[in-house]
Design a protein around this motif. Sequence first.
Motif, short mmCIF file in Angstrom:
data_model
loop_
_atom_site.label_atom_id
_atom_site.label_comp_id
_atom_site.label_asym_id
_atom_site.label_seq_id
_atom_site.Cartn_x
_atom_site.Cartn_y
_atom_site.Cartn_z
N MET A 69 22.03 -10.56 -18.16
CA MET A 69 23.05 -10.79 -19.19
C MET A 69 24.17 -9.75 -19.12
N TYR A 70 23.95 -8.68 -18.36
CA TYR A 70 24.98 -7.65 -18.19
C TYR A 70 25.70 -7.75 -16.85
N ALA A 71 25.42 -8.80 -16.06
CA ALA A 71 25.95 -8.86 -14.70
C ALA A 71 27.47 -8.91 -14.65
N SER A 72 28.09 -9.53 -15.62
CA SER A 72 29.54 -9.70 -15.55
C SER A 72 30.30 -8.44 -15.92
N ASP A 73 29.78 -7.65 -16.86
CA ASP A 73 30.59 -6.55 -17.37
C ASP A 73 30.04 -5.16 -17.10
N ARG A 74 28.73 -5.04 -16.81
CA ARG A 74 28.16 -3.71 -16.68
C ARG A 74 27.46 -3.45 -15.34
N CYS A 75 26.77 -4.45 -14.82
CA CYS A 75 25.98 -4.18 -13.62
C CYS A 75 25.69 -5.45 -12.85
N ALA A 76 26.28 -5.58 -11.66
CA ALA A 76 26.06 -6.75 -10.83
C ALA A 76 24.72 -6.69 -10.09
N VAL A 77 24.01 -5.58 -10.22
CA VAL A 77 22.67 -5.44 -9.65
C VAL A 77 21.68 -5.79 -10.76
N SER A 78 21.01 -6.93 -10.62
CA SER A 78 20.22 -7.47 -11.73
C SER A 78 18.71 -7.41 -11.52
N THR A 79 18.26 -7.24 -10.31
CA THR A 79 16.82 -7.23 -10.04
C THR A 79 16.46 -5.99 -9.24
N LEU A 80 15.19 -5.65 -9.31
CA LEU A 80 14.72 -4.50 -8.54
C LEU A 80 14.83 -4.77 -7.04
N GLY A 103 28.15 -1.22 -12.25
CA GLY A 103 29.43 -1.82 -12.57
C GLY A 103 29.41 -3.33 -12.41
N GLY A 104 30.25 -3.99 -13.18
CA GLY A 104 30.31 -5.45 -13.19
C GLY A 104 31.51 -5.99 -12.45
N LEU A 105 31.95 -7.17 -12.86
CA LEU A 105 33.07 -7.82 -12.19
C LEU A 105 34.39 -7.25 -12.69
N THR A 106 35.31 -7.08 -11.75
CA THR A 106 36.65 -6.56 -12.06
C THR A 106 37.68 -7.35 -11.26
N ALA A 107 38.94 -7.05 -11.48
CA ALA A 107 39.99 -7.73 -10.73
C ALA A 107 39.82 -7.50 -9.23
N ALA A 108 39.36 -6.30 -8.87
CA ALA A 108 39.17 -5.99 -7.46
C ALA A 108 37.90 -6.61 -6.89
N CYS A 109 36.93 -6.86 -7.77
CA CYS A 109 35.64 -7.45 -7.36
C CYS A 109 35.33 -8.59 -8.32
N PRO A 110 35.95 -9.76 -8.10
CA PRO A 110 35.89 -10.82 -9.09
C PRO A 110 34.63 -11.68 -9.06
N ASP A 111 33.73 -11.43 -8.12
CA ASP A 111 32.50 -12.22 -8.06
C ASP A 111 31.34 -11.31 -7.68
N LEU A 112 30.11 -11.83 -7.81
CA LEU A 112 28.93 -11.00 -7.60
C LEU A 112 28.86 -10.48 -6.16
N SER A 113 29.21 -11.32 -5.22
CA SER A 113 29.12 -10.92 -3.83
C SER A 113 30.02 -9.73 -3.53
N SER A 114 31.28 -9.81 -3.95
CA SER A 114 32.20 -8.70 -3.68
C SER A 114 31.83 -7.46 -4.48
N ALA A 115 31.31 -7.66 -5.70
CA ALA A 115 30.91 -6.52 -6.52
C ALA A 115 29.74 -5.78 -5.87
N ARG A 116 28.75 -6.52 -5.40
CA ARG A 116 27.59 -5.88 -4.78
C ARG A 116 27.97 -5.21 -3.47
N ALA A 117 28.89 -5.80 -2.73
CA ALA A 117 29.35 -5.17 -1.49
C ALA A 117 30.05 -3.85 -1.80
N ARG A 118 30.88 -3.83 -2.84
CA ARG A 118 31.58 -2.60 -3.22
C ARG A 118 30.57 -1.55 -3.68
N ILE A 119 29.56 -1.96 -4.43
CA ILE A 119 28.56 -1.02 -4.93
C ILE A 119 27.83 -0.37 -3.76
#
Length: 257
Positions: free
Chosen positions: A129-140, A87-103
């Motif tokens: 290139m998908y970090a904003s809308d599909r997946c905030a996890v970008s590297t292995l 999952g990417g950025l949402t209103a509840a997780c508006p940045d990479l840090s919060s998105a990865r924490a939620r994940i």
Amino acid sequence: MTVKQLALPELVAECVRLGVPGVGLWRAPVQEYGVEAAAALVRDAGLSVTTLCRGGFFTAEGWEEDNRAAIDEAVTLGTDTLVLVSGGLTAACPDLSSARARIAEAIGALAPYAGERGVRLAIEPLHPMYASDRCAVSTLDQALEIAERFPASEVGVTVDTYHLWWDDRAPAAVERAGAEGRIHSFQLADWTTPLPQGVLNGRGQLGDGCIDLRAWADLVEKAGYTGPVEVELFNDELWARDGVEVLEETLERFGRV
């Protein structure tokens, strides 16, 4: 997904004819056909379901119910691996840090439910290139950082050449994942340019692009992975062609690379 223009019965029949021993399934066509019916169709043909795709999108509302359903579907289909697009950025997780924490938090809540049912969660890092809308996890490395909080029997990673080929740290991460027994899925797709508008459906047919697919296969094998090798191509041009022809071509390319 490589030949999504084929209905499930035709896909299964053609896999049997061509000697393809297993198939990775996506939830939408399985649900449309009927989960129990799809499971019987594949099982009666003597095929295995290598993975089910996809769970995840943990930054959106309703993730828990949907992911528990995905795990239950995996059990019915007889596969031990559910691939996660986190999952990417949402209103509840508006940045990479919060998105990865939620994940990470969501996977922690889900892993015991999956483990009790014999299903492994395979975190798939997607190209940045998908970090904003599909997946905030970008590297292995990022995927392993989450997975390593849990037993390898419950949470691991998907190694997808399309998403990882650009990262010069990925080979070391593959070795690390293999040593920990966390490579739960390995997928091939090539990288061709220019990318199409929207970039989602730009995965190249094997051998058409710039990725050294043989080197990646050797790398994953050296890391100790002995599971299925899937080909996953999102490509509008391939989908516009005859599906049987595409399947035959893909099998030939797989052998070549």
